[in-house]
Structure formats: structure tokens, C-alpha cells
Scaffold this motif. Structure first.
Motif, PDB file in Angstrom:
ATOM      1  N   ARG A  87      33.423  36.690  35.381  1.00 20.27           N
ATOM      2  CA  ARG A  87      34.760  36.903  35.960  1.00 20.27           C
ATOM      3  C   ARG A  87      35.704  35.780  35.529  1.00 20.27           C
ATOM      4  O   ARG A  87      36.878  36.019  35.247  1.00 20.27           O
ATOM      5  N   TRP A  88      35.176  34.550  35.492  1.00 19.40           N
ATOM      6  CA  TRP A  88      36.021  33.418  35.114  1.00 19.40           C
ATOM      7  C   TRP A  88      36.424  33.493  33.643  1.00 19.40           C
ATOM      8  O   TRP A  88      37.560  33.186  33.283  1.00 19.40           O
ATOM      9  N   LYS A  93      36.827  36.197  31.897  1.00 20.77           N
ATOM     10  CA  LYS A  93      37.868  37.235  31.798  1.00 20.77           C
ATOM     11  C   LYS A  93      39.209  36.681  32.261  1.00 20.77           C
ATOM     12  O   LYS A  93      40.257  36.976  31.663  1.00 20.77           O
ATOM     13  N   THR A  94      39.169  35.874  33.301  1.00 21.84           N
ATOM     14  CA  THR A  94      40.400  35.268  33.813  1.00 21.84           C
ATOM     15  C   THR A  94      41.038  34.363  32.769  1.00 21.84           C
ATOM     16  O   THR A  94      42.251  34.445  32.508  1.00 21.84           O
ATOM     17  N   THR A  97      42.644  36.300  29.967  1.00 23.83           N
ATOM     18  CA  THR A  97      43.946  36.851  30.342  1.00 23.83           C
ATOM     19  C   THR A  97      45.030  35.784  30.273  1.00 23.83           C
ATOM     20  O   THR A  97      46.179  36.069  29.877  1.00 23.83           O
ATOM     21  N   ALA A 124      44.787  29.234  36.578  1.00 23.21           N
ATOM     22  CA  ALA A 124      43.540  29.996  36.552  1.00 23.21           C
ATOM     23  C   ALA A 124      43.190  30.553  37.929  1.00 23.21           C
ATOM     24  O   ALA A 124      42.790  31.719  38.060  1.00 23.21           O
ATOM     25  N   GLU A 162      45.438  33.543  38.855  1.00 25.39           N
ATOM     26  CA  GLU A 162      45.024  34.760  38.158  1.00 25.39           C
ATOM     27  C   GLU A 162      43.717  35.302  38.750  1.00 25.39           C
ATOM     28  O   GLU A 162      43.545  36.523  38.909  1.00 25.39           O
ATOM     29  N   PHE A 163      42.803  34.419  39.081  1.00 22.89           N
ATOM     30  CA  PHE A 163      41.509  34.817  39.634  1.00 22.89           C
ATOM     31  C   PHE A 163      41.690  35.541  40.968  1.00 22.89           C
ATOM     32  O   PHE A 163      40.967  36.502  41.276  1.00 22.89           O
ATOM     33  N   ASN A 169      43.776  39.157  40.316  1.00 21.77           N
ATOM     34  CA  ASN A 169      43.066  40.298  39.711  1.00 21.77           C
ATOM     35  C   ASN A 169      41.900  40.794  40.565  1.00 21.77           C
ATOM     36  O   ASN A 169      41.124  41.645  40.129  1.00 21.77           O
TER      37      ASN A 169
END
Length: 483
Positions: free
Chosen positions: A144-145, A147-148, A151, A369, A372-373, A376
Motif C-alpha cells: 500500500r505504501w 502504491k502511495t 502516486t 505521503a 495520500e495514504f 486513498n
């Protein structure tokens, strides 16, 4: 072959002296080197033997050896002994400049020797950290991180200084996240800090008086620090029961505006106790009547295992009495160095102004970061997984304690967070037990560092170790007690 000279020791420190024991040992070793008794190449006994010869705890020896090593006087390791490597310029450092006087007169008081030992040994890879207040790095949501961060590649155009209250995008993200959980706040009610500890530093530096009293639970995480005491304030412990802080035992008069209450009402550190709803309401009324402002530490607020988290004091507060502290250190990663203060806008602006004078803002990259985490949906997804894993680890830990420790101790059953507070049925020498555990490769957190009295307790954490690691460690510790 060159003959190795072994240092002969017949002296022992004066335990009634006002000079700390480790500093007496430092000076004794320095004197023997400077007068030629121990020339370069002389080998000192192992730390274990030094502790026996000086009749002190091994942590005291560790502190003395670390200080002498930092001066460049000796070198070596705890297993093979320590060798004198300099008897010239290095010996000039402490006496000529007398740094110890500067150290003792400095702004911050030093931690006690056990806390310093823990802080050092937590970075030893071969030790099982059975009391640490950190989440297992193996639980970090790497995919997940990643992907963050991917982005963010197209979103971040610069990493300059941010506005005094922190990144607006993160404050908006946090405001929505917190409002979904019962808060009623705007982004301007939030200040981004470099963790909760910095928030406490800002509060103590900008809102409290030097001779203030900070009331808090006993035991408490704050007792392991000297943050408020270093600012000239007093720390006063208030007992707890199974419902939380016994607020009626706070010795305060109406309108005494020097004082403040610091509390961790949810999954308290180190006891694991969660304050009941009835107690929360009664505490707020008491503090309103006594004009006692509240610092609420919500570090473990979102780590409740059964049902929804209880209402925070800040949720229940209608009079702006409560300053709320949150952090990503206990839920996501301490290395992000991101925390937040939630308070009235004038308080937030005051703290933000002081923060700008101290460090000009928390990490820009970490703020982008985390925003965004959260946005999303990854943060909520991750928290669901984390709570399930921590609950499983707690249950395994409780089973292990029941299996190996029932005859030695009692303990609480936490409904969330990281910690089990264990108290021995019989009085034991906690410092000696601490040292024996280290020799077995287990790092403990003795309860004395959190309490206002000797309590014969341990803070055990199931957050940093697996169930198997916890059980294996508890089995080894039980064997020490059997002996």
C-alpha cells in the motif's frame, strides 16, 4: 608475543555519594590511566566481571564504558573485555572542559541508567524486544505504501517549507478522518508536529509556567521521560482503578491555573487500561469545575480490538478544555515523525508559531505521503488488518503468560493497544532480573521507569514480536524465576 596487562581492581564506588555511581567509575578508570597504572594496551575485565567487582548493576557499567569510549580512552566490546587505547589527549577532554558540569546543568535532565540502556540495546539485532513501544516493522503495509509513493510522483512538484500549521492537504485529510470518528473540527484546528513528544515540548514551552504541576496517571509513560521536569515543572501521579484515572484524588483547588492534567484514557501506556465512558464524563465535569485543562494523548485511540473505539475526551469536550494529541508512530511507522495537535484555533496558532521557531516544520515528504495514504483509503484498510493482528498477538501472549507465569505474577487483559502490565506476586530484584534477561537475549521494560514508586512490575508488549517469539521469551524468563 606481547604480554597483555590485566587491570587489577580493588576499589568500589561510594554508594552514599551524591556523585552518580557510573561517574565515580569513569573517574576511577581515568585516574588509573592518567597516573600510568593502566598503560595503553591494558585490558579491563568484561562488563559482567566489572559489575561483580564494583558490586553494581551491569547497566551502570554500560553507562560508564559508553562515556569512556565516547572520549576515545578505551575501546572494545562487552564479551572480550575492554582495552585502554589512549593516555594522552583523550584524557584532557572531561577535566579541562569539565563537560560533566555542563551536562548536569543543561536544559534537559538525563534519563535514568535503565532507560538509557534500553534506548541503546533496542538497536541490537539479536535481542528480543519484549517491552518496546513500537509496532513490529514486519507489519508495515509495504505494498500500500509503495502504491502511495508511486502516486505522489506526479503530485509533488517541490519539497519546500510548508505553512506554519503544516501541509494543508494533510490537515484536511486528518480533519475528515477525525470527524468521521466523532470530532467536530476544521483543518485550522490541527497543527502537524514531528510526533507527539514534540507536541508535549511545544505545550510545555509555550503554554505552561515553570512551577506548574502536571497531574497524570500512575504509572505513566511520562515518568520514563524528564520532559516536563526539565522545564521546571512537577509531575504528580494519580492512582487508577479498572475504570481509569481516579480523578477525585487530584489535589487541586478551584481556579489554580498553573496546573494541567495529562492522560491517556484509551489503552493507557503502560497499564493497558481504557477509561470507562462514565469516568470520562465525570472527569470532564471535575476538570471544568476545577478549571484544570487537559492534555489527552490519543496515541492508541484507534487500536481497540472489540467494537468501536470509545469517545475521546476531546469529542465530549464542549468548552475547549482539551488539547488532543494524535500520532502515526503507534499505528503506521515511527520513522514518519508525524503527529498532530487538535485544539482551539488560538492555541493551535500559538503552538504553530513556536514550532516554526524550533524546526520550521515537520518533514514535507512524510506529510504528503500520509495525506495520500489517508485519502486513498489505505489507512483505514490497514488499521482494520492491524487491529486483527494485534488482537491475535495479544491472545497468544495471554495464553503464554497463563502457561508459564501463573505462579509468579498477575496481569491485566488489555482491550487494545500494545501492552500487558504484569506485577510479580513476590518482591523480586527487578534490575537484576532485567540484567539476567539481557544475558538470555531478551530486553525488558521494568515497571519502575513508569511508576512513582517501586512496583515489581513489567511492561510487556505484544506489538513488536510474534506469538512464537513472545512464548519462547516468556518460557526462558520463567526458568530464571524457577531458579
Amino acid at each position: 608475543m606481547k604480554k597483555i596487562k590485566i587491570a587489577q581492581i580493588t576499589w568500589q564506588p561510594d554508594k552514599d555519594s551524591s556523585i552518580p555511581i557510573y561517574q565515580q567509575i569513569v573517574q576511577y578508570i581515568r585516574n588509573n590511566i592518567s597516573n600510568g597504572e593502566w598503560p595503553v594496551g591494558t585490558r579491563l575485565p568484561s562488563q559482567r566481571d566489572l559489575a561483580r567487582l564494583f558490586k553494581v548493576n551491569r547497566s551502570t557499567i554500560t553507562s560508564a564504558i559508553d562515556e569512556l569510549t565516547s572520549y576515545g580512552i578505551i575501546s572494545g566490546n562487552s564479551g572480550a573485555g575492554t582495552e585502554v587505547i589512549s593516555n594522552t589527549w583523550s584524557l584532557f577532554l572531561p577535566p579541562v572542559t569539565d563537560w560533566n558540569k555542563f551536562i548536569s546543568a543543561g536544559f534537559f535532565q538525563e534519563n535514568n541508567s535503565i532507560v538509557q540502556t534500553i534506548n541503546k540495546l533496542e538497536f541490537e539485532p539479536d535481542l528480543i524486544r519484549l517491552g518496546t513501544g513500537e509496532i513490529d516493522p514486519r507489519l508495515f503495509p509495504r505494498k500500500r505504501w509503495q502504491k502511495t509513493l508511486h502516486t505522489l510522483e506526479t503530485k509533488i512538484t517541490s519539497l519546500g517549507y510548508l505553512e506554519p500549521l503544516g501541509l494543508l492537504a494533510l490537515r484536511k485529510s486528518l480533519a475528515k478522518h477525525l470527524n468521521d470518528r466523532g470530532f467536530e473540527i476544521e483543518p485550522d484546528n490541527i497543527l502537524i508536529t514531528s510526533g507527539s513528544l514534540q507536541a508535549l515540548q511545544l505545550i510545555s514551552a509555550s503554554l505552561l509556567q515553570q512551577d506548574s504541576t502536571v497531574f497524570t496517571e500512575a504509572p505513566t509513560y511520562l515518568k520514563s521521560l524528564h520532559l516536563f521536569q526539565s522545564m521546571g515543572m512537577n509531575l504528580s501521579g494519580i492512582p487508577m482503578d479498572e475504570s481509569g484515572l481516579q480523578y477525585w484524588k487530584i489535589p487541586i483547588n478551584n481556579g489554580d491555573m498553573k496546573n494541567v492534567l495529562y492522560t491517556i484514557p484509551t489503552n493507557q501506556n503502560p497499564s493497558g487500561i481504557t477509561m470507562s465512558q462514565e469516568r470520562r464524563l465525570a472527569l470532564l465535569k471535575f476538570c471544568l469545575d476545577k478549571q484544570l485543562p487537559i492534555i489527552e494523548d490519543g496515541a492508541y485511540q484507534e487500536l481497540c480490538f472489540e467494537g468501536s473505539s470509545p469517545q475521546t475526551l476531546k469529542n465530549l469536550d464542549k468548552n475547549d478544555m482539551v488539547i488532543y494529541l494524535g500520532t502515526a508512530s503507534k499505528t503506521l511507522a515511527p520513522g514518519l515523525r508525524i503527529g498532530w495537535v487538535v485544539a482551539s484555533k488560538p492555541i493551535v496558532r500559538r503552538l504553530g508559531d513556536v514550532k516554526m521557531q524550533i524546526d520550521y516544520g515537520a518533514s514535507s515528504l512524510s506529510q504528503w505521503a500520509l495525506s495520500e495514504f489517508i485519502d486513498n483509503g489505505f489507512y483505514d484498510e490497514y488499521l482494520d488488518c492491524l487491529r486483527k493482528e494485534l488482537k491475535s498477538r495479544r491472545d497468544r501472549a495471554l495464553n503464554s503468560l497463563t502457561k508459564y507465569f501463573s505462579k509468579f505474577a498477575t496481569w491485566n487483559v488489555p482491550s487494545g493497544g500494545f501492552y500487558i502490565w504484569l506485577t510479580f506476586k513476590n518482591k523480586i530484584k527487578i534490575e537484576a532480573f532485567f540484567e539476567q534477561a539481557i544475558n538470555l537475549g531478551i530486553l525488558l521494560n521494568p515497571g519502575d521507569i513508569y511508576d512513582f514508586k517501586h512496583d515489581h512490575s513489567l511492561r510487556l508488549s505484544f506489538a513488536y514480536v510474534t506469538g512464537d517469539e513472545f512464548e519462547a521469551s516468556i518460557k526462558k524468563l520463567s526458568e530464571i524465576l524457577d531458579k
